[in-house]
Design a protein around this motif. Structure first.
Motif, PDB file in Angstrom:
ATOM      1  N   GLY A  83       0.800  -4.886   8.472  1.00 44.21           N
ATOM      2  CA  GLY A  83       0.082  -4.241   9.573  1.00 44.21           C
ATOM      3  C   GLY A  83      -0.440  -2.870   9.186  1.00 44.21           C
ATOM      4  O   GLY A  83      -1.578  -2.505   9.520  1.00 44.21           O
ATOM      5  N   GLY A  84       0.351  -2.092   8.444  1.00 39.47           N
ATOM      6  CA  GLY A  84      -0.057  -0.760   8.052  1.00 39.47           C
ATOM      7  C   GLY A  84      -1.122  -0.744   6.978  1.00 39.47           C
ATOM      8  O   GLY A  84      -2.085   0.037   7.038  1.00 39.47           O
ATOM      9  N   VAL A  85      -0.988  -1.609   5.985  1.00 44.60           N
ATOM     10  CA  VAL A  85      -1.958  -1.643   4.887  1.00 44.60           C
ATOM     11  C   VAL A  85      -3.337  -2.038   5.401  1.00 44.60           C
ATOM     12  O   VAL A  85      -4.360  -1.471   4.976  1.00 44.60           O
ATOM     13  CB  VAL A  85      -1.487  -2.609   3.783  1.00 44.60           C
ATOM     14  CG1 VAL A  85      -2.597  -2.869   2.770  1.00 44.60           C
ATOM     15  CG2 VAL A  85      -0.255  -2.039   3.079  1.00 44.60           C
ATOM     16  N   GLY A  86      -3.403  -2.985   6.324  1.00 46.53           N
ATOM     17  CA  GLY A  86      -4.697  -3.415   6.847  1.00 46.53           C
ATOM     18  C   GLY A  86      -5.457  -2.276   7.505  1.00 46.53           C
ATOM     19  O   GLY A  86      -6.655  -2.060   7.240  1.00 46.53           O
ATOM     20  N   ILE A  87      -4.779  -1.517   8.373  1.00 50.51           N
ATOM     21  CA  ILE A  87      -5.430  -0.394   9.053  1.00 50.51           C
ATOM     22  C   ILE A  87      -5.762   0.706   8.055  1.00 50.51           C
ATOM     23  O   ILE A  87      -6.837   1.327   8.125  1.00 50.51           O
ATOM     24  CB  ILE A  87      -4.530   0.158  10.171  1.00 50.51           C
ATOM     25  CG1 ILE A  87      -4.418  -0.864  11.306  1.00 50.51           C
ATOM     26  CG2 ILE A  87      -5.081   1.481  10.703  1.00 50.51           C
ATOM     27  CD1 ILE A  87      -5.735  -1.214  11.981  1.00 50.51           C
ATOM     28  N   ALA A  88      -4.886   0.970   7.111  1.00 50.88           N
ATOM     29  CA  ALA A  88      -5.125   2.026   6.132  1.00 50.88           C
ATOM     30  C   ALA A  88      -6.386   1.767   5.318  1.00 50.88           C
ATOM     31  O   ALA A  88      -7.129   2.699   4.980  1.00 50.88           O
ATOM     32  CB  ALA A  88      -3.919   2.155   5.206  1.00 50.88           C
ATOM     33  N   LEU A  89      -6.653   0.503   4.998  1.00 49.10           N
ATOM     34  CA  LEU A  89      -7.815   0.161   4.191  1.00 49.10           C
ATOM     35  C   LEU A  89      -9.090  -0.004   5.010  1.00 49.10           C
ATOM     36  O   LEU A  89     -10.191   0.035   4.454  1.00 49.10           O
ATOM     37  CB  LEU A  89      -7.541  -1.132   3.411  1.00 49.10           C
ATOM     38  CG  LEU A  89      -6.442  -1.042   2.345  1.00 49.10           C
ATOM     39  CD1 LEU A  89      -6.244  -2.391   1.673  1.00 49.10           C
ATOM     40  CD2 LEU A  89      -6.756   0.031   1.305  1.00 49.10           C
ATOM     41  N   LEU A 159     -13.041   9.182   7.672  1.00 53.20           N
ATOM     42  CA  LEU A 159     -12.408   7.877   7.476  1.00 53.20           C
ATOM     43  C   LEU A 159     -11.901   7.676   6.055  1.00 53.20           C
ATOM     44  O   LEU A 159     -11.048   6.812   5.819  1.00 53.20           O
ATOM     45  CB  LEU A 159     -13.401   6.767   7.837  1.00 53.20           C
ATOM     46  CG  LEU A 159     -13.719   6.614   9.323  1.00 53.20           C
ATOM     47  CD1 LEU A 159     -14.894   5.653   9.530  1.00 53.20           C
ATOM     48  CD2 LEU A 159     -12.499   6.113  10.095  1.00 53.20           C
ATOM     49  N   ARG A 160     -12.392   8.480   5.108  1.00 53.73           N
ATOM     50  CA  ARG A 160     -11.942   8.321   3.719  1.00 53.73           C
ATOM     51  C   ARG A 160     -10.451   8.639   3.560  1.00 53.73           C
ATOM     52  O   ARG A 160      -9.828   8.234   2.567  1.00 53.73           O
ATOM     53  CB  ARG A 160     -12.767   9.215   2.798  1.00 53.73           C
ATOM     54  CG  ARG A 160     -12.589  10.704   3.053  1.00 53.73           C
ATOM     55  CD  ARG A 160     -13.504  11.542   2.172  1.00 53.73           C
ATOM     56  NE  ARG A 160     -13.334  12.977   2.448  1.00 53.73           N
ATOM     57  CZ  ARG A 160     -12.381  13.719   1.921  1.00 53.73           C
ATOM     58  NH1 ARG A 160     -11.491  13.177   1.099  1.00 53.73           N
ATOM     59  NH2 ARG A 160     -12.299  15.009   2.216  1.00 53.73           N
ATOM     60  N   LEU A 161      -9.861   9.328   4.541  1.00 50.02           N
ATOM     61  CA  LEU A 161      -8.431   9.651   4.470  1.00 50.02           C
ATOM     62  C   LEU A 161      -7.565   8.591   5.163  1.00 50.02           C
ATOM     63  O   LEU A 161      -6.350   8.762   5.257  1.00 50.02           O
ATOM     64  CB  LEU A 161      -8.160  11.018   5.110  1.00 50.02           C
ATOM     65  CG  LEU A 161      -8.720  12.239   4.389  1.00 50.02           C
ATOM     66  CD1 LEU A 161      -8.263  13.516   5.097  1.00 50.02           C
ATOM     67  CD2 LEU A 161      -8.294  12.265   2.927  1.00 50.02           C
ATOM     68  N   SER A 162      -8.172   7.513   5.609  1.00 50.25           N
ATOM     69  CA  SER A 162      -7.408   6.499   6.347  1.00 50.25           C
ATOM     70  C   SER A 162      -6.237   5.903   5.568  1.00 50.25           C
ATOM     71  O   SER A 162      -5.269   5.443   6.191  1.00 50.25           O
ATOM     72  CB  SER A 162      -8.332   5.377   6.835  1.00 50.25           C
ATOM     73  OG  SER A 162      -8.860   4.650   5.736  1.00 50.25           O
ATOM     74  N   PRO A 163      -6.252   5.855   4.216  1.00 48.44           N
ATOM     75  CA  PRO A 163      -5.051   5.347   3.523  1.00 48.44           C
ATOM     76  C   PRO A 163      -3.763   6.085   3.877  1.00 48.44           C
ATOM     77  O   PRO A 163      -2.671   5.532   3.753  1.00 48.44           O
ATOM     78  CB  PRO A 163      -5.414   5.529   2.041  1.00 48.44           C
ATOM     79  CG  PRO A 163      -6.887   5.356   2.002  1.00 48.44           C
ATOM     80  CD  PRO A 163      -7.375   6.030   3.266  1.00 48.44           C
ATOM     81  N   LEU A 164      -3.874   7.323   4.354  1.00 47.90           N
ATOM     82  CA  LEU A 164      -2.673   8.059   4.763  1.00 47.90           C
ATOM     83  C   LEU A 164      -2.000   7.420   5.975  1.00 47.90           C
ATOM     84  O   LEU A 164      -0.813   7.678   6.243  1.00 47.90           O
ATOM     85  CB  LEU A 164      -3.033   9.516   5.101  1.00 47.90           C
ATOM     86  CG  LEU A 164      -3.521  10.387   3.924  1.00 47.90           C
ATOM     87  CD1 LEU A 164      -3.934  11.760   4.431  1.00 47.90           C
ATOM     88  CD2 LEU A 164      -2.445  10.500   2.856  1.00 47.90           C
ATOM     89  N   VAL A 167       1.651   5.508   6.198  1.00 53.36           N
ATOM     90  CA  VAL A 167       2.984   6.137   6.190  1.00 53.36           C
ATOM     91  C   VAL A 167       3.937   5.533   7.232  1.00 53.36           C
ATOM     92  O   VAL A 167       5.102   5.225   6.905  1.00 53.36           O
ATOM     93  CB  VAL A 167       2.858   7.664   6.367  1.00 53.36           C
ATOM     94  CG1 VAL A 167       4.234   8.300   6.576  1.00 53.36           C
ATOM     95  CG2 VAL A 167       2.177   8.269   5.140  1.00 53.36           C
ATOM     96  N   PRO A 168       3.535   5.363   8.515  1.00 49.32           N
ATOM     97  CA  PRO A 168       4.487   4.765   9.465  1.00 49.32           C
ATOM     98  C   PRO A 168       4.973   3.384   9.045  1.00 49.32           C
ATOM     99  O   PRO A 168       6.132   3.026   9.314  1.00 49.32           O
ATOM    100  CB  PRO A 168       3.674   4.689  10.766  1.00 49.32           C
ATOM    101  CG  PRO A 168       2.640   5.761  10.628  1.00 49.32           C
ATOM    102  CD  PRO A 168       2.289   5.774   9.180  1.00 49.32           C
ATOM    103  N   ALA A 169       4.117   2.607   8.387  1.00 47.87           N
ATOM    104  CA  ALA A 169       4.536   1.274   7.931  1.00 47.87           C
ATOM    105  C   ALA A 169       5.632   1.388   6.876  1.00 47.87           C
ATOM    106  O   ALA A 169       6.588   0.596   6.866  1.00 47.87           O
ATOM    107  CB  ALA A 169       3.337   0.505   7.377  1.00 47.87           C
ATOM    108  N   LEU A 170       5.503   2.351   5.991  1.00 41.88           N
ATOM    109  CA  LEU A 170       6.539   2.553   4.973  1.00 41.88           C
ATOM    110  C   LEU A 170       7.863   2.949   5.617  1.00 41.88           C
ATOM    111  O   LEU A 170       8.917   2.426   5.258  1.00 41.88           O
ATOM    112  CB  LEU A 170       6.087   3.625   3.981  1.00 41.88           C
ATOM    113  CG  LEU A 170       4.810   3.327   3.182  1.00 41.88           C
ATOM    114  CD1 LEU A 170       4.432   4.522   2.323  1.00 41.88           C
ATOM    115  CD2 LEU A 170       4.993   2.083   2.324  1.00 41.88           C
ATOM    116  N   VAL A 171       7.785   3.850   6.585  1.00 45.57           N
ATOM    117  CA  VAL A 171       8.997   4.284   7.286  1.00 45.57           C
ATOM    118  C   VAL A 171       9.615   3.121   8.059  1.00 45.57           C
ATOM    119  O   VAL A 171      10.827   2.871   7.992  1.00 45.57           O
ATOM    120  CB  VAL A 171       8.672   5.459   8.235  1.00 45.57           C
ATOM    121  CG1 VAL A 171       9.895   5.805   9.088  1.00 45.57           C
ATOM    122  CG2 VAL A 171       8.204   6.676   7.444  1.00 45.57           C
ATOM    123  N   GLY A 172       8.775   2.404   8.809  1.00 45.62           N
ATOM    124  CA  GLY A 172       9.274   1.302   9.628  1.00 45.62           C
ATOM    125  C   GLY A 172       9.908   0.199   8.816  1.00 45.62           C
ATOM    126  O   GLY A 172      10.936  -0.373   9.214  1.00 45.62           O
TER     127      GLY A 172
END
Length: 400
Positions: A83-89, A159-164, A167-172
């Motif tokens: 879920g996190g990687v999809g939004i980040a990219l 939007l170029r900073l969206s990979p940041l 982080v919540p996905a890593l924590v979760g």
């Protein structure tokens, strides 16, 4: 291995739920930035919401059916990461189709997470409606954090900073691990089948279908507001991006308040009456959101969100009690409809907004809570004797 206390499991699951649902809220929070940076039309922007919703709404019941047959606690950290990687990219995708694809991938991760997490939470809570309310609250808090997180990251560098945003996905995913280890291989052992999803009770499919239809109506109005409230707030209050972000935060914060309030009202009135009354209030509040200009607009946003979220966790446990032999399937359908199916209506709202105005496009949402109210008038309050018995246990068993 050491026992994990029940309350600790619920806390970890609640926080993990928030780390997943932050990505559902992030989709709506990203819409204004897609419009401003990429010149998307309302219809194109709403297509992003649709991409997050379409696969998720279909996949959640499928994942639910799978978890009814076999416990898959490892899905919790894996689906959180997806879920996190999809939004980040999605923010660095080079084209509209790629943006849709990455958002859809995130939607699949969300779909995989919810049925299994609801099943695990039901086991950890021993069927307590209050504990399930706290589990749901975690997701609501994730929605609240989403627009703040997106605004902080994307406003700083686009939007170029969206990979940041990963982080919540890593924590979760890390926070899920203690619960996964505690439950792995033993999540259903020694538990009452009506709690873990076994037989012994009769399914009330007719009531479940009516409940699902009510959830669909609720989903259309809440997802419709989520997708466009930021842009609409700027028009109604003559404010800038900050006014839009404030409206979105208030929408999600009101949802968190409604979830907590729902458990208390259900204890006093019962789940069905509490949900039914909240939908009547929601209809009035949504009318205020659509029709009232100026600062009072924000009061109606908060009231609408609170009223729409009072039934949230109640609908999850109602669905589980209507289909006690298929807890995972029930959770997948109810959560899938709640968080996903409304996205299917978003392109229609966007198209009407492009042709007329946002106010005209949002006006039909006033009717949706009334339809949910009418459907709840036909629903019985499940007896749920197993849950009541479990709630009377002086010291809740520990999840091993």
């Amino acid at each position: 291995m050491d026992d994990v206390p029940t309350h600790r499991s619920i806390v970890l699951l609640s926080v993990g739920h928030g780390c997943v649902d932050v990505y559902q809220g992030a989709v709506a929070a990203l819409v204004p930035f897609f419009i401003s940076e990429r010149s998307y039309s309302y219809a194109a922007a709403s297509g992003v919401v649709l991409a997050a919703s379409l696969l998720s709404s279909v996949a959640q019941p499928l994942f639910g059916a799978v978890t009814d047959r076999r416990a898959l606690p490892w899905l919790l950290p894996v689906s959180t990461l997806i879920g996190g990687v999809g939004i980040a990219l999605s923010g660095v995708a080079g084209s509209y189709p790629l943006t849709l694809a990455f958002v859809a991938v995130s939607g699949v991760g969300v779909a995989a997470y919810h049925p299994e997490s609801a099943r695990v939470a039901r086991i950890a809570s021993r069927g307590s409606h209050t504990a399930m309310g706290w589990f749901s609250l975690g997701g609501n808090i994730g929605f609240v954090v989403a627009p703040l997180m997106v605004a902080m990251v994307v406003t700083a560098g686009g939007l170029r900073l969206s990979p940041l945003l990963v982080v919540p996905a890593l924590v979760g995913s890390v926070l899920c691990l203690p619960v996964v280890r505690a439950l792995d291989g033993t999540s259903s052992s020694g538990l009452d089948p009506s709690v873990s999803g076994g037989g012994g009770s009769i399914d009330d499919r007719a009531s479940f279908v009516r409940l699902a239809l009510a959830v669909v109506c609720r989903s259309v109005v809440f997802v419709g507001l989520s997708a466009f409230i930021s842009l609409y707030a700027q028009a109604r209050t003559s404010g800038g991006a900050a006014a839009g972000t404030a409206a979105l935060v208030l929408l999600y914060a009101g949802g968190a308040a409604g979830t907590v309030l729902g458990g208390n009202l259900a204890g006093r009135w019962g789940r069905v009456p509490a949900a039914r009354r909240s939908y009547l209030i929601a209809a009035v509040a949504v009318a205020g959101v659509v029709l009232v200009p100026g600062p009072a607009f924000y009061l109606f946003v908060a009231l609408a969100a609170t009223a729409l979220y009072v039934p949230f966790s109640l609908q999850i446990t109602l669905g589980q009690d209507y289909l006690p032999s298929r807890v995972g399937t029930s959770s997948g359908i109810i959560l899938g409809l709640t968080v996903s199916i409304g996205g299917l209506a978003s392109p229609a709202i966007g198209a009407v907004a492009d042709a007329t105005s946002l106010r005209v496009a949002l006006a039909p949402l006033i009717v949706m809570p009334l339809l949910s109210w009418l459907l709840f008038r036909t629903l019985p309050e499940p007896l749920s004797t197993t849950t009541e018995r479990l709630n009377k246990v002086q010291e809740p068993p520990r999840v091993r």
